[in-house]
Design a protein around this motif. Structure first.
Motif, PDB file in Angstrom:
ATOM      1  N   ALA A 288      16.449  40.204   8.761  1.00 21.31           N
ATOM      2  CA  ALA A 288      17.006  39.019   9.418  1.00 21.31           C
ATOM      3  C   ALA A 288      17.881  39.394  10.607  1.00 21.31           C
ATOM      4  O   ALA A 288      17.753  38.818  11.697  1.00 21.31           O
ATOM      5  CB  ALA A 288      17.808  38.203   8.403  1.00 21.31           C
ATOM      6  N   LEU A 289      18.756  40.372  10.437  1.00 19.75           N
ATOM      7  CA  LEU A 289      19.688  40.737  11.500  1.00 19.75           C
ATOM      8  C   LEU A 289      18.965  41.272  12.731  1.00 19.75           C
ATOM      9  O   LEU A 289      19.399  41.052  13.868  1.00 19.75           O
ATOM     10  CB  LEU A 289      20.693  41.770  10.981  1.00 19.75           C
ATOM     11  CG  LEU A 289      21.737  41.263   9.985  1.00 19.75           C
ATOM     12  CD1 LEU A 289      22.528  42.418   9.393  1.00 19.75           C
ATOM     13  CD2 LEU A 289      22.686  40.267  10.661  1.00 19.75           C
ATOM     14  N   ILE A 290      17.877  41.979  12.524  1.00 21.36           N
ATOM     15  CA  ILE A 290      17.124  42.585  13.635  1.00 21.36           C
ATOM     16  C   ILE A 290      16.642  41.533  14.622  1.00 21.36           C
ATOM     17  O   ILE A 290      16.528  41.803  15.827  1.00 21.36           O
ATOM     18  CB  ILE A 290      15.937  43.407  13.074  1.00 21.36           C
ATOM     19  CG1 ILE A 290      16.445  44.713  12.464  1.00 21.36           C
ATOM     20  CG2 ILE A 290      14.889  43.696  14.147  1.00 21.36           C
ATOM     21  CD1 ILE A 290      15.403  45.442  11.631  1.00 21.36           C
ATOM     22  N   GLN A 291      16.391  40.316  14.139  1.00 24.05           N
ATOM     23  CA  GLN A 291      15.786  39.292  15.000  1.00 24.05           C
ATOM     24  C   GLN A 291      16.645  38.961  16.218  1.00 24.05           C
ATOM     25  O   GLN A 291      16.123  38.500  17.237  1.00 24.05           O
ATOM     26  CB  GLN A 291      15.531  38.010  14.193  1.00 24.05           C
ATOM     27  CG  GLN A 291      14.725  38.215  12.922  1.00 24.05           C
ATOM     28  CD  GLN A 291      13.456  39.023  13.140  1.00 24.05           C
ATOM     29  OE1 GLN A 291      12.684  38.759  14.056  1.00 24.05           O
ATOM     30  NE2 GLN A 291      13.255  40.034  12.306  1.00 24.05           N
ATOM     31  N   GLN A 292      17.946  39.214  16.154  1.00 22.04           N
ATOM     32  CA  GLN A 292      18.825  38.861  17.264  1.00 22.04           C
ATOM     33  C   GLN A 292      19.016  39.998  18.264  1.00 22.04           C
ATOM     34  O   GLN A 292      19.648  39.804  19.302  1.00 22.04           O
ATOM     35  CB  GLN A 292      20.194  38.443  16.723  1.00 22.04           C
ATOM     36  CG  GLN A 292      20.981  39.589  16.080  1.00 22.04           C
ATOM     37  CD  GLN A 292      22.175  39.113  15.307  1.00 22.04           C
ATOM     38  OE1 GLN A 292      23.203  38.776  15.907  1.00 22.04           O
ATOM     39  NE2 GLN A 292      22.045  39.053  13.987  1.00 22.04           N
ATOM     40  N   VAL A 293      18.492  41.187  17.945  1.00 27.78           N
ATOM     41  CA  VAL A 293      18.695  42.357  18.791  1.00 27.78           C
ATOM     42  C   VAL A 293      17.587  42.428  19.840  1.00 27.78           C
ATOM     43  O   VAL A 293      16.405  42.274  19.518  1.00 27.78           O
ATOM     44  CB  VAL A 293      18.727  43.648  17.942  1.00 27.78           C
ATOM     45  CG1 VAL A 293      18.941  44.863  18.837  1.00 27.78           C
ATOM     46  CG2 VAL A 293      19.819  43.551  16.886  1.00 27.78           C
ATOM     47  N   GLU A 294      17.961  42.680  21.078  1.00 35.50           N
ATOM     48  CA  GLU A 294      16.977  42.694  22.168  1.00 35.50           C
ATOM     49  C   GLU A 294      15.995  43.857  22.033  1.00 35.50           C
ATOM     50  O   GLU A 294      14.780  43.686  22.142  1.00 35.50           O
ATOM     51  CB  GLU A 294      17.713  42.783  23.522  1.00 35.50           C
ATOM     52  CG  GLU A 294      17.175  41.778  24.527  1.00 35.50           C
ATOM     53  CD  GLU A 294      18.018  41.736  25.786  1.00 35.50           C
ATOM     54  OE1 GLU A 294      17.625  42.410  26.746  1.00 35.50           O
ATOM     55  OE2 GLU A 294      19.055  41.051  25.769  1.00 35.50           O
ATOM     56  N   ASP A 295      16.523  45.038  21.786  1.00 32.05           N
ATOM     57  CA  ASP A 295      15.666  46.218  21.655  1.00 32.05           C
ATOM     58  C   ASP A 295      15.233  46.343  20.189  1.00 32.05           C
ATOM     59  O   ASP A 295      15.853  47.023  19.386  1.00 32.05           O
ATOM     60  CB  ASP A 295      16.421  47.475  22.105  1.00 32.05           C
ATOM     61  CG  ASP A 295      15.536  48.711  22.164  1.00 32.05           C
ATOM     62  OD1 ASP A 295      14.435  48.677  21.580  1.00 32.05           O
ATOM     63  OD2 ASP A 295      15.954  49.718  22.779  1.00 32.05           O
ATOM     64  N   LYS A 296      14.146  45.672  19.855  1.00 32.82           N
ATOM     65  CA  LYS A 296      13.697  45.605  18.466  1.00 32.82           C
ATOM     66  C   LYS A 296      13.336  46.982  17.913  1.00 32.82           C
ATOM     67  O   LYS A 296      13.639  47.297  16.757  1.00 32.82           O
ATOM     68  CB  LYS A 296      12.483  44.678  18.335  1.00 32.82           C
ATOM     69  CG  LYS A 296      12.751  43.220  18.651  1.00 32.82           C
ATOM     70  CD  LYS A 296      13.542  42.547  17.544  1.00 32.82           C
ATOM     71  CE  LYS A 296      13.574  41.042  17.715  1.00 32.82           C
ATOM     72  NZ  LYS A 296      14.276  40.591  18.930  1.00 32.82           N
ATOM     73  N   GLU A 297      12.695  47.788  18.718  1.00 34.97           N
ATOM     74  CA  GLU A 297      12.253  49.100  18.232  1.00 34.97           C
ATOM     75  C   GLU A 297      13.440  49.957  17.821  1.00 34.97           C
ATOM     76  O   GLU A 297      13.440  50.580  16.750  1.00 34.97           O
ATOM     77  CB  GLU A 297      11.428  49.807  19.306  1.00 34.97           C
ATOM     78  CG  GLU A 297      10.792  51.102  18.827  1.00 34.97           C
ATOM     79  CD  GLU A 297       9.879  51.724  19.862  1.00 34.97           C
ATOM     80  OE1 GLU A 297       9.583  52.923  19.728  1.00 34.97           O
ATOM     81  OE2 GLU A 297       9.458  51.021  20.789  1.00 34.97           O
ATOM     82  N   ALA A 298      14.462  49.982  18.657  1.00 35.87           N
ATOM     83  CA  ALA A 298      15.660  50.763  18.341  1.00 35.87           C
ATOM     84  C   ALA A 298      16.384  50.172  17.131  1.00 35.87           C
ATOM     85  O   ALA A 298      16.901  50.904  16.277  1.00 35.87           O
ATOM     86  CB  ALA A 298      16.590  50.815  19.539  1.00 35.87           C
ATOM     87  N   ALA A 299      16.406  48.834  17.047  1.00 35.86           N
ATOM     88  CA  ALA A 299      17.081  48.175  15.928  1.00 35.86           C
ATOM     89  C   ALA A 299      16.386  48.467  14.607  1.00 35.86           C
ATOM     90  O   ALA A 299      17.040  48.707  13.586  1.00 35.86           O
ATOM     91  CB  ALA A 299      17.145  46.668  16.172  1.00 35.86           C
ATOM     92  N   VAL A 300      15.055  48.452  14.630  1.00 36.76           N
ATOM     93  CA  VAL A 300      14.295  48.764  13.413  1.00 36.76           C
ATOM     94  C   VAL A 300      14.595  50.185  12.955  1.00 36.76           C
ATOM     95  O   VAL A 300      14.810  50.446  11.758  1.00 36.76           O
ATOM     96  CB  VAL A 300      12.787  48.571  13.647  1.00 36.76           C
ATOM     97  CG1 VAL A 300      11.978  49.178  12.506  1.00 36.76           C
ATOM     98  CG2 VAL A 300      12.454  47.089  13.799  1.00 36.76           C
ATOM     99  N   GLU A 301      14.650  51.097  13.903  1.00 29.77           N
ATOM    100  CA  GLU A 301      14.919  52.493  13.559  1.00 29.77           C
ATOM    101  C   GLU A 301      16.313  52.655  12.954  1.00 29.77           C
ATOM    102  O   GLU A 301      16.493  53.337  11.938  1.00 29.77           O
ATOM    103  CB  GLU A 301      14.780  53.369  14.808  1.00 29.77           C
ATOM    104  CG  GLU A 301      14.917  54.855  14.533  1.00 29.77           C
ATOM    105  CD  GLU A 301      14.677  55.702  15.777  1.00 29.77           C
ATOM    106  OE1 GLU A 301      15.022  56.899  15.734  1.00 29.77           O
ATOM    107  OE2 GLU A 301      14.169  55.171  16.776  1.00 29.77           O
ATOM    108  N   GLU A 302      17.292  52.010  13.564  1.00 28.78           N
ATOM    109  CA  GLU A 302      18.659  52.124  13.058  1.00 28.78           C
ATOM    110  C   GLU A 302      18.814  51.442  11.709  1.00 28.78           C
ATOM    111  O   GLU A 302      19.428  51.984  10.778  1.00 28.78           O
ATOM    112  CB  GLU A 302      19.642  51.517  14.065  1.00 28.78           C
ATOM    113  CG  GLU A 302      21.101  51.731  13.678  1.00 28.78           C
ATOM    114  CD  GLU A 302      22.081  51.216  14.720  1.00 28.78           C
ATOM    115  OE1 GLU A 302      23.297  51.349  14.480  1.00 28.78           O
ATOM    116  OE2 GLU A 302      21.635  50.678  15.761  1.00 28.78           O
ATOM    117  N   ALA A 303      18.242  50.243  11.575  1.00 27.14           N
ATOM    118  CA  ALA A 303      18.346  49.511  10.316  1.00 27.14           C
ATOM    119  C   ALA A 303      17.644  50.260   9.183  1.00 27.14           C
ATOM    120  O   ALA A 303      18.135  50.293   8.041  1.00 27.14           O
ATOM    121  CB  ALA A 303      17.754  48.110  10.466  1.00 27.14           C
ATOM    122  N   THR A 304      16.515  50.851   9.487  1.00 25.41           N
ATOM    123  CA  THR A 304      15.788  51.625   8.480  1.00 25.41           C
ATOM    124  C   THR A 304      16.638  52.777   7.956  1.00 25.41           C
ATOM    125  O   THR A 304      16.692  53.032   6.746  1.00 25.41           O
ATOM    126  CB  THR A 304      14.466  52.155   9.060  1.00 25.41           C
ATOM    127  OG1 THR A 304      13.648  51.050   9.474  1.00 25.41           O
ATOM    128  CG2 THR A 304      13.707  52.987   8.039  1.00 25.41           C
TER     129      THR A 304
END
Length: 472
Positions: free
Chosen positions: A298-314
């Motif tokens: 859910a939180l990732i949806q608001q981040v502009e750089d999705k690829e970087a956000a997915v990596e960090e969240a993972t």
């Protein structure tokens, strides 16, 4: 009106899409049956006379400064996503700033239908209200983060479940009622503006040092890891760890079909609706990781750089199992008298738990009795304990004060399921003496309280509670 609650509301100032304004439905004949004076003092609440407080805590009178509302959220229920849930029988009156500087919600549970009731009656019956009152306050006394109980009121009306039952309203206090599902609903709807607003609000309210969405995710992860380890340490089984019951603040919330283990077994399930053991005792750490992954999504949806956000969240989510294991080891090492555990101590703990499961040892009484002559009596075959204790005594001989460590880690008293059921049965018949006694004893769980030693006894065969039930 002498009764006053010093409201200082913030959630009501969020956009209208976050909630629905909702005044509680009045009840016929409210009667105050429990009031938490210590908690009221912390909240800065000035008590009034009993009839006046009964009117407020039943929802008949909306106190000055309250802005009653029902919160919107969604969530995964037993792994299946429900796109809209929300407060179906709870109404948030408002917030107060306690004398400790912490902001808390004051919520009426069982206060009537809301736009999110989905066909339900919006009411609660007396049994679940008293269970949540006693168990949540017991959890607080055990030192485990939890919602609190401020008041319980009989409504003078009946509610229909499988039969007609006496109605009641619980006043619940929490650092907030923000859940993983609160974030999920806006992410699923693509309402990114609301999602950003909610993220900023949650950070400001709970984790002001967190840096953005991933900082919030990390803070929630750490709080949840500490919480679940402490659940495990007292044999607590939540019963419905859905994402809508997973608190952002790291508090235990929504005491539905919850229970404390008597006889230890890692696969223990009590909840009548958990047919496949998804939320069994030993599964709770894994479910906490799963729930965190849903928050990350859910939180990732608001981040502009999705690829970087997915990596960090993972990376944040993948770090949680090791964190949970460290927290778990810290809790259980203390339970066997080890203040600063090493990796080898995990084997000592798991060996004991394996023997306890095999020999049907009582979870609470076994740990409380460690170091004394009665520990071995908890095992069907006492020699199973003896062979473990030899190695354990060698290990704790290296500790400075193992008895003191165990004393503060192992309660003598927990809300045993059969005692809770007995309490409810008595209260339904108008007798609150059992409720008052249980609540009083559980407020000092680490003291011996020899006059109440009967409350430490596991259930007799005819007293065993096989299943616990949600109040809806």
């Amino acid at each position: 009106m002498t009764f006053a609650i010093p409201f200082d509301n913030s959630y009501a100032r969020l956009p209208a899409g976050f909630f629905s304004a909702q005044v509680p439905d009045p009840v016929r004949a409210p009667r105050l049956v429990a009031f938490n004076t210590d908690l009221a003092r912390l909240l800065g609440i000035t008590p009034g006379d009993l009839p006046e407080m009964a009117q407020v805590f039943a929802g008949n009178t909306v106190p000055q400064g309250a802005e009653p509302l029902a919160q919107l959220y969604s969530g995964h229920q037993f792994g299946n996503y429900n796109p809209q849930l929300g407060d179906g029988r709870a109404i948030l009156l408002g917030e107060v700033l306690g004398s400790d500087g912490i902001r808390r919600d004051i919520q009426l549970k069982g206060a009537g239908r809301t736009p999110y009731s989905r066909g339900g009656d919006g009411r609660a019956w007396l049994g679940p209200v008293l269970r949540e009152y006693v168990v949540s306050e017991a959890m607080a006394a055990l030192g485990i983060p939890t919602t609190r109980a401020l008041a319980a009121v009989e409504t003078g009306e009946t509610v229909r479940r499988e039969q007609a039952l006496p109605g009641a309203v619980l006043t619940r206090v929490a650092q907030s009622h923000l859940r993983v599902g609160t974030f999920q609903v806006f992410a699923a709807r693509g309402e990114i503006g609301h999602l950003k607003r909610l993220t900023d609000y949650a950070i400001a309210r709970h984790y002001p040092d967190a840096d953005g969405p991933m900082g919030l995710l990390t803070a929630v992860r750490d709080a949840q890891a500490r919480l679940i380890a402490r659940w495990m340490g007292v044999g607590f089984i939540h019963g419905v760890m859905n994402t809508d019951n997973s608190s952002i603040s790291g508090e235990t919330i929504d005491y539905g079909p919850c229970a404390f283990m008597d006889t230890y077994h890692p696969d223990t399930v009590y909840s009548s609706i958990d047919r496949y053991g998804r939320y069994a005792y030993s599964n709770q750490p894994d479910i906490a990781v799963w729930n965190l992954a849903q928050l990350a999504t859910a939180l990732i949806q608001q981040v502009e750089d999705k690829e970087a956000a997915v990596e960090e969240a993972t990376a944040i989510v993948h770090a949680m199992p090791a964190l949970l294991e460290r927290e778990w080891l810290g809790v259980f090492a203390a339970k066997i008298g080890i203040d600063r555990p090493g990796e080898a101590d995990k084997t000592l703990v798991t060996d004991l738990l394996t023997r306890m499961a095999r020999e049907r040892a009582d979870f609470t009484n076994t740990f409380r009795a460690l170091g004394g002559p009665r520990a071995r009596d908890q095992f069907t075959d006492p020699t199973a304990y003896d062979s473990w204790a030899t190695e354990w005594q060698q290990r704790v001989g290296q500790e400075a004060a193992p008895d003191a460590v165990m004393r503060t880690a192992n309660p003598a008293f927990i809300p045993r399921n059969h005692r809770v059921e007995q309490m409810i049965a008595s209260a339904v018949n108008g007798d609150y003496a059992t409720f008052q006694r249980l609540h009083t004893v559980l407020s000092r769980p680490y003291e011996d309280q020899l006059d109440h030693i009967d409350l430490t006894r596991p259930p007799a065969e005819n007293e065993v509670v096989q299943a616990t039930f949600c109040g809806t």
